[in-house]
Design a protein around this motif. Structure first.
Motif, PDB file in Angstrom:
ATOM      1  N   ARG A 153       0.812  -0.854  -0.249  1.00  0.00           N
ATOM      2  CA  ARG A 153      -0.022  -0.023  -0.017  1.00  0.00           C
ATOM      3  C   ARG A 153       1.094   0.907  -0.101  1.00  0.00           C
ATOM      4  O   ARG A 153       0.585   2.301  -1.031  1.00  0.00           O
ATOM      5  N   ARG A 154       1.760   1.226   0.854  1.00  0.00           N
ATOM      6  CA  ARG A 154       2.835   2.331   1.009  1.00  0.00           C
ATOM      7  C   ARG A 154       3.325   2.776  -0.360  1.00  0.00           C
ATOM      8  O   ARG A 154       4.129   3.605  -0.946  1.00  0.00           O
ATOM      9  N   ALA A 155       4.416   0.942  -1.159  1.00  0.00           N
ATOM     10  CA  ALA A 155       4.841   1.686  -2.008  1.00  0.00           C
ATOM     11  C   ALA A 155       4.817   1.783  -3.775  1.00  0.00           C
ATOM     12  O   ALA A 155       4.856   2.236  -3.547  1.00  0.00           O
ATOM     13  N   GLU A 156       3.137   1.326  -3.519  1.00  0.00           N
ATOM     14  CA  GLU A 156       2.819   0.583  -4.568  1.00  0.00           C
ATOM     15  C   GLU A 156       3.760   0.686  -5.321  1.00  0.00           C
ATOM     16  O   GLU A 156       4.039  -0.628  -6.301  1.00  0.00           O
ATOM     17  N   LYS A 157       4.053   1.476  -6.618  1.00  0.00           N
ATOM     18  CA  LYS A 157       4.744   0.460  -8.015  1.00  0.00           C
ATOM     19  C   LYS A 157       5.758   0.717  -7.455  1.00  0.00           C
ATOM     20  O   LYS A 157       6.077  -0.735  -8.139  1.00  0.00           O
ATOM     21  N   TRP A 158       6.873   0.520  -6.594  1.00  0.00           N
ATOM     22  CA  TRP A 158       8.048   0.828  -6.679  1.00  0.00           C
ATOM     23  C   TRP A 158       8.248  -1.068  -6.236  1.00  0.00           C
ATOM     24  O   TRP A 158       9.316  -1.028  -6.274  1.00  0.00           O
ATOM     25  N   ILE A 159       7.280  -0.974  -5.386  1.00  0.00           N
ATOM     26  CA  ILE A 159       7.329  -2.579  -5.091  1.00  0.00           C
ATOM     27  C   ILE A 159       8.064  -3.244  -6.123  1.00  0.00           C
ATOM     28  O   ILE A 159       7.891  -4.286  -5.763  1.00  0.00           O
ATOM     29  N   LEU A 160       6.691  -3.275  -7.153  1.00  0.00           N
ATOM     30  CA  LEU A 160       7.207  -3.632  -9.139  1.00  0.00           C
ATOM     31  C   LEU A 160       8.793  -3.580  -8.773  1.00  0.00           C
ATOM     32  O   LEU A 160       9.239  -5.079  -9.696  1.00  0.00           O
ATOM     33  N   VAL A 161       9.163  -2.674  -9.304  1.00  0.00           N
ATOM     34  CA  VAL A 161      10.849  -2.624  -9.910  1.00  0.00           C
ATOM     35  C   VAL A 161      10.899  -2.436  -8.694  1.00  0.00           C
ATOM     36  O   VAL A 161      12.096  -3.458  -9.190  1.00  0.00           O
ATOM     37  N   ILE A 162      11.345  -2.649  -7.328  1.00  0.00           N
ATOM     38  CA  ILE A 162      12.301  -3.592  -6.564  1.00  0.00           C
ATOM     39  C   ILE A 162      12.114  -5.364  -6.713  1.00  0.00           C
ATOM     40  O   ILE A 162      13.183  -6.105  -6.784  1.00  0.00           O
ATOM     41  N   GLY A 163      10.835  -6.143  -6.508  1.00  0.00           N
ATOM     42  CA  GLY A 163      10.537  -6.870  -6.940  1.00  0.00           C
ATOM     43  C   GLY A 163      11.631  -7.769  -8.076  1.00  0.00           C
ATOM     44  O   GLY A 163      12.072  -8.877  -8.208  1.00  0.00           O
ATOM     45  N   TYR A 164      10.963  -7.028  -9.580  1.00  0.00           N
ATOM     46  CA  TYR A 164      10.931  -7.158 -10.669  1.00  0.00           C
ATOM     47  C   TYR A 164      13.049  -7.475 -10.461  1.00  0.00           C
ATOM     48  O   TYR A 164      13.958  -8.712 -10.896  1.00  0.00           O
ATOM     49  N   SER A 165      13.387  -6.725  -9.807  1.00  0.00           N
ATOM     50  CA  SER A 165      15.024  -5.951 -10.159  1.00  0.00           C
ATOM     51  C   SER A 165      15.727  -7.561  -9.215  1.00  0.00           C
ATOM     52  O   SER A 165      16.611  -8.204  -9.602  1.00  0.00           O
ATOM     53  N   LEU A 166      15.165  -7.606  -8.209  1.00  0.00           N
ATOM     54  CA  LEU A 166      15.769  -8.820  -6.992  1.00  0.00           C
ATOM     55  C   LEU A 166      15.375  -9.721  -7.993  1.00  0.00           C
ATOM     56  O   LEU A 166      16.824 -10.573  -7.741  1.00  0.00           O
ATOM     57  N   LEU A 167      14.270 -10.295  -8.608  1.00  0.00           N
ATOM     58  CA  LEU A 167      14.630 -11.331  -9.535  1.00  0.00           C
ATOM     59  C   LEU A 167      15.646 -11.961 -10.332  1.00  0.00           C
ATOM     60  O   LEU A 167      16.236 -12.639 -10.919  1.00  0.00           O
ATOM     61  N   GLY A 168      15.655 -10.713 -11.103  1.00  0.00           N
ATOM     62  CA  GLY A 168      16.052 -10.292 -12.326  1.00  0.00           C
ATOM     63  C   GLY A 168      17.807 -10.595 -11.745  1.00  0.00           C
ATOM     64  O   GLY A 168      19.053 -11.631 -12.536  1.00  0.00           O
ATOM     65  N   VAL A 169      18.103  -9.664 -10.832  1.00  0.00           N
ATOM     66  CA  VAL A 169      20.084  -9.765 -10.558  1.00  0.00           C
ATOM     67  C   VAL A 169      19.901 -12.017 -10.139  1.00  0.00           C
ATOM     68  O   VAL A 169      20.794 -12.502 -10.285  1.00  0.00           O
ATOM     69  N   VAL A 182      16.679 -15.073  -1.996  1.00  0.00           N
ATOM     70  CA  VAL A 182      16.446 -13.274  -2.412  1.00  0.00           C
ATOM     71  C   VAL A 182      15.073 -13.081  -3.896  1.00  0.00           C
ATOM     72  O   VAL A 182      15.166 -12.081  -3.783  1.00  0.00           O
ATOM     73  N   ALA A 183      15.928 -14.099  -5.201  1.00  0.00           N
ATOM     74  CA  ALA A 183      14.981 -14.072  -5.867  1.00  0.00           C
ATOM     75  C   ALA A 183      13.216 -14.261  -5.837  1.00  0.00           C
ATOM     76  O   ALA A 183      12.828 -14.337  -6.395  1.00  0.00           O
ATOM     77  N   GLY A 184      13.280 -15.675  -5.136  1.00  0.00           N
ATOM     78  CA  GLY A 184      11.794 -16.165  -4.323  1.00  0.00           C
ATOM     79  C   GLY A 184      11.397 -14.929  -3.602  1.00  0.00           C
ATOM     80  O   GLY A 184       9.661 -14.754  -4.001  1.00  0.00           O
ATOM     81  N   ALA A 185      11.751 -14.015  -2.814  1.00  0.00           N
ATOM     82  CA  ALA A 185      11.490 -13.134  -2.306  1.00  0.00           C
ATOM     83  C   ALA A 185      11.228 -12.013  -3.681  1.00  0.00           C
ATOM     84  O   ALA A 185      10.114 -11.107  -3.259  1.00  0.00           O
ATOM     85  N   GLY A 186      11.891 -11.669  -4.026  1.00  0.00           N
ATOM     86  CA  GLY A 186      11.322 -11.197  -5.639  1.00  0.00           C
ATOM     87  C   GLY A 186      11.027 -10.870  -6.251  1.00  0.00           C
ATOM     88  O   GLY A 186       9.201 -10.639  -6.602  1.00  0.00           O
ATOM     89  N   MET A 187      10.166 -12.250  -6.406  1.00  0.00           N
ATOM     90  CA  MET A 187       9.109 -13.287  -7.036  1.00  0.00           C
ATOM     91  C   MET A 187       7.536 -12.774  -6.164  1.00  0.00           C
ATOM     92  O   MET A 187       6.880 -12.493  -6.682  1.00  0.00           O
ATOM     93  N   GLY A 188       7.767 -12.977  -4.894  1.00  0.00           N
ATOM     94  CA  GLY A 188       6.920 -13.269  -3.966  1.00  0.00           C
ATOM     95  C   GLY A 188       6.735 -11.568  -3.671  1.00  0.00           C
ATOM     96  O   GLY A 188       5.180 -11.639  -3.562  1.00  0.00           O
ATOM     97  N   MET A 189       7.222 -10.850  -3.416  1.00  0.00           N
ATOM     98  CA  MET A 189       7.087  -8.677  -2.994  1.00  0.00           C
ATOM     99  C   MET A 189       6.051  -9.140  -4.456  1.00  0.00           C
ATOM    100  O   MET A 189       5.279  -7.385  -4.728  1.00  0.00           O
ATOM    101  N   SER A 190       6.210  -9.021  -5.884  1.00  0.00           N
ATOM    102  CA  SER A 190       5.945  -8.729  -6.950  1.00  0.00           C
ATOM    103  C   SER A 190       4.932  -9.209  -7.366  1.00  0.00           C
ATOM    104  O   SER A 190       4.002  -8.089  -8.229  1.00  0.00           O
ATOM    105  N   SER A 191       4.749 -10.430  -7.586  1.00  0.00           N
ATOM    106  CA  SER A 191       3.226 -11.077  -7.794  1.00  0.00           C
ATOM    107  C   SER A 191       2.091 -11.190  -6.744  1.00  0.00           C
ATOM    108  O   SER A 191       1.343 -10.725  -7.437  1.00  0.00           O
ATOM    109  N   GLY A 192       1.830 -10.554  -5.815  1.00  0.00           N
ATOM    110  CA  GLY A 192       0.925 -10.311  -4.569  1.00  0.00           C
ATOM    111  C   GLY A 192       0.587  -8.739  -4.796  1.00  0.00           C
ATOM    112  O   GLY A 192      -0.590  -9.028  -5.615  1.00  0.00           O
TER     113      GLY A 192
END
Length: 467
Positions: free
Chosen positions: A338-354, A379-389
Motif C-alpha cells: 500500500r505504501r510503496a505502490e509501483k515501487w514494490i514492483l520495481v524492487i521485486g523485478y530487480s531482485l528477481l532479475g539479478v 532473494v530471488a524468491g522474495a523478489g518473485m513473492g513481493m512482485s506477484s502479490g
C-alpha cells in the motif's frame, strides 16, 4: 433462468467441505504447471526427446489452458458452474492418467494438451462457486486463502516432483508425477458431485467463439515457431509464420472491436485497454510471468542436465526459493504494497532479475560452492513473492466495477500466456541459440524481460491507489 448469485442454503460444515473440494481442484491445476519441470530430464531419458519436446511437455499444458480460460468462464455461465467444474475435474483426472501411462513422447504431449484444456474448464468455475457459497463479506477471507494456497502450490511443484521421482513408487519413476492426480482427482470429483451447490445456467449467455479462434490462431503463430527453435523454428516457413503472428493479432483485435460496436459477443470489452494503468499492467504481468516461468523451467532442467543433480536434490535446492516467495508474499509484500505502490514492483523485478541471473550463472560456471547459490535463490524468491502479490490489485485499481469480471479474466489469461511465452523465449535461447550448452543467452532473455518490466513499472503513475 440465470444462475443465482446468493449463497446456497448449506450448513457451515457443508460449506467448509465444499470449499475444501475447491481447494483440491485449485492445487491440482496449479501444481501441474511446475511439477513437471523436475521430471523433464527423466522423461527425455525414456523417450529420447529433443529440447523442443521438453518445451512442449510444459507448454502443451499451459497453452490450451491460456487460450480456453476466458471462454470456459462464459461456458460456466451458460451451462452452470457446477456442471463445468465436474467436467473439468473428470477430464483433468483422465488426462493425468493418460500422461502417466503414455507409451510415447507424442502421446504424452497430446495428453498434456487435453490436461490443460480440462484445467481451463475447471479453473474459472472455482471462483463462480465461491460466489454461490458465501456472501461478499465472507468471500474476502476465503479468497485470501486462495491467493496463499495458489502461490504455495506453484512453488511446491518442483519439490514434490523431485520427491516422487526419487521415491520411484512401484518402479514408475517420473510417471508418478502425473498418476498421483488420479486418486486426488477422483476424490475431488466425488466430493464435487455431492457437496457443490447446484445451479442453473443462463441460456441467454453469448459465447465469442470467433474471438477465441482468431486470437488463438494469432498466438499460436507467434509461439509455435519459438517452441520449435531447436528444429529450425526460426527459419523458412516457421519464420514466415512468426512474422505473420503480429498482423494476425491486429486483425483479431480489429474483429473484436467491430463485434463490440455491433453489440455482438466478445471475449472482453475493448474499452478495458483504453485504461492506461490496466494496459500497462497487463504488459507488466506478461513480462513478469514470462521471466518467472522461464526461469523455473530452465533452472530445474539445467540443475539436472548441466550440474548433474538428481531430481530429489533438485527439489531440495528449490526450497530456499519457496521460502523467499512465502516471505515476499506474506510479509514484505503485504506490509509494503500500500505504501510503496509501483515501487514494490520495481524492487521485486530487480531482485528477481539479478538473483535469477546469479543462480543460472552459478550453474553455467560450475564448481562453485552450493552456499553461494542458496542465498541467491532465497532473494530471488522474495523478489518473485513481493512482485506477484501486489500486481493484480495495482492493475485493477482503476478498472470500473462493471468490468471487474472481464478484467480479472484478462489478468488470468495474460498470466498463463506469459508462462507460455517465457518457456518459448527462454527455451529458444537455450536449446536453439546455445545448443543446450550455455545458459548465458537464456539468462540474458530473463534479465531483459524483467529489466523492461522494472522500467515500465517505474513509469506508472506515482499514486495509483490514491487517484
Amino acid at each position: 433462468m440465470p444462475a443465482s448469485s446468493d449463497p446456497a442454503p448449506l450448513t457451515e460444515r457443508q460449506k467448509s467441505l465444499a470449499f475444501f473440494t475447491l481447494i483440491i481442484a485449485l492445487v491440482l491445476e496449479i501444481v501441474d504447471v511446475t511439477i513437471v519441470n523436475t521430471a523433464l530430464p527423466s522423461i527425455q531419458a525414456e523417450f529420447g526427446g529433443s529440447g523442443a519436446f521438453a518445451q512442449w511437455v510444459v507448454a502443451g499444458y499451459v497453452l490450451p489452458y491460456a487460450l480456453l480460460l476466458m471462454l470456459s468462464g462464459r461456458l460456466g455461465d451458460l451451462f452452470g458452474s457446477r456442471t463445468l467444474f465436474l467436467i473439468g475435474v473428470g477430464g483433468f483426472t483422465a488426462a493425468s492418467i493418460g500422461c502417466g501411462l503414455a507409451p510415447s513422447g507424442t502421446m504424452l504431449i497430446v495428453a498434456r494438451v487435453l490436461q490443460g484444456a480440462a484445467g481451463a474448464l475447471m479453473a474459472p468455475q472455482v471462483l463462480a462457486v465461491i460466489q454461490q457459497l458465501y456472501t461478499p463479506v465472507e468471500r474476502i477471507g476465503r479468497l485470501a486463502w486462495f491467493g496463499v494456497i495458489g502461490g504455495l502450490s506453484s512453488i511446491a511443484g518442483p519439490i514434490l516432483g523431485g520427491f516422487l521421482i526419487a521415491a520411484n513408487i512401484g518402479g514408475l519413476g517420473w510417471r508418478t508425477v502425473f498418476l498421483i492426480n488420479g486418486p486426488i482427482g477422483l476424490v475431488a470429483l466425488l466430493a464435487g458431485w455431492w457437496l457443490l451447490p447446484r445451479s442453473r445456467g443462463n441460456a441467454a449467455t453469448r459465447i465469442d467463439l470467433l474471438g477465441t479462434l482468431s486470437f488463438g490462431i494469432a498466438i499460436l503463430a507467434l509461439l509455435f515457431p519459438l517452441l520449435q527453435a531447436e528444429k529450425g523454428g526460426l527459419e523458412g516457413p516457421m519464420l514466415v509464420l512468426l512474422i505473420a503472428g503480429v498482423p494476425l493479432l491486429l486483425v483479431a483485435w480489429w474483429m473484436l472491436r467491430r463485434r463490440a460496436a455491433g453489440g455482438g459477443p466478445v471475449l472482453f470489452p475493448p474499452r478495458l485497454l483504453a485504461n492506461p494503468v490496466f494496459r500497462a499492467g497487463i504488459v507488466l504481468l506478461l513480462l513478469f510471468s514470462a521471466a518467472n516461468t522461464g526461469f523455473l523451467f530452465l533452472f530445474a532442467y539445467a540443475l539436472q542436465r548441466l550440474a548433474h543433480f538428481s531430481p530429489f536434490e533438485t527439489g531440495l535446492i528449490h526450497m530456499p526459493f519457496s521460502v523467499g516467495v512465502m516471505l515476499g508474499m506474506g510479509v514484505i509484500g503485504r506490509s509494503l504494497a500500500r505504501r510503496a505502490e509501483k515501487w514494490i514492483l520495481v524492487i521485486g523485478y530487480s531482485l528477481l532479475g539479478v538473483c535469477a541471473a546469479a543462480s543460472l550463472v552459478w550453474i553455467d560456471v560450475g564448481g562453485l560452492p552450493l552456499g553461494l547459490l542458496l542465498p541467491a535463490l532465497l532473494v530471488a524468491g522474495a523478489g518473485m513473492g513481493m512482485s506477484s502479490g501486489p500486481a493484480t490489485p495495482l492493475i485493477l485499481a482503476h478498472v470500473d466495477r462493471a468490468d471487474a469480471g472481464s478484467a480479472s479474466g484478462i489478468v488470468k489469461t495474460v498470466q498463463q500466456m506469459g508462462g507460455v511465452t517465457g518457456i518459448a523465449l527462454v527455451g529458444a535461447a537455450f536449446f536453439g541459440l546455445s545448443g543446450a550448452r550455455s545458459l548465458l543467452p537464456s539468462t540474458a532473455v530473463i534479465v531483459a524481460l524483467l529489466g523492461v518490466g522494472a522500467v515500465m513499472a517505474a513509469r506508472l503513475p506515482a499514486r495509483i491507489y490514491a487517484d
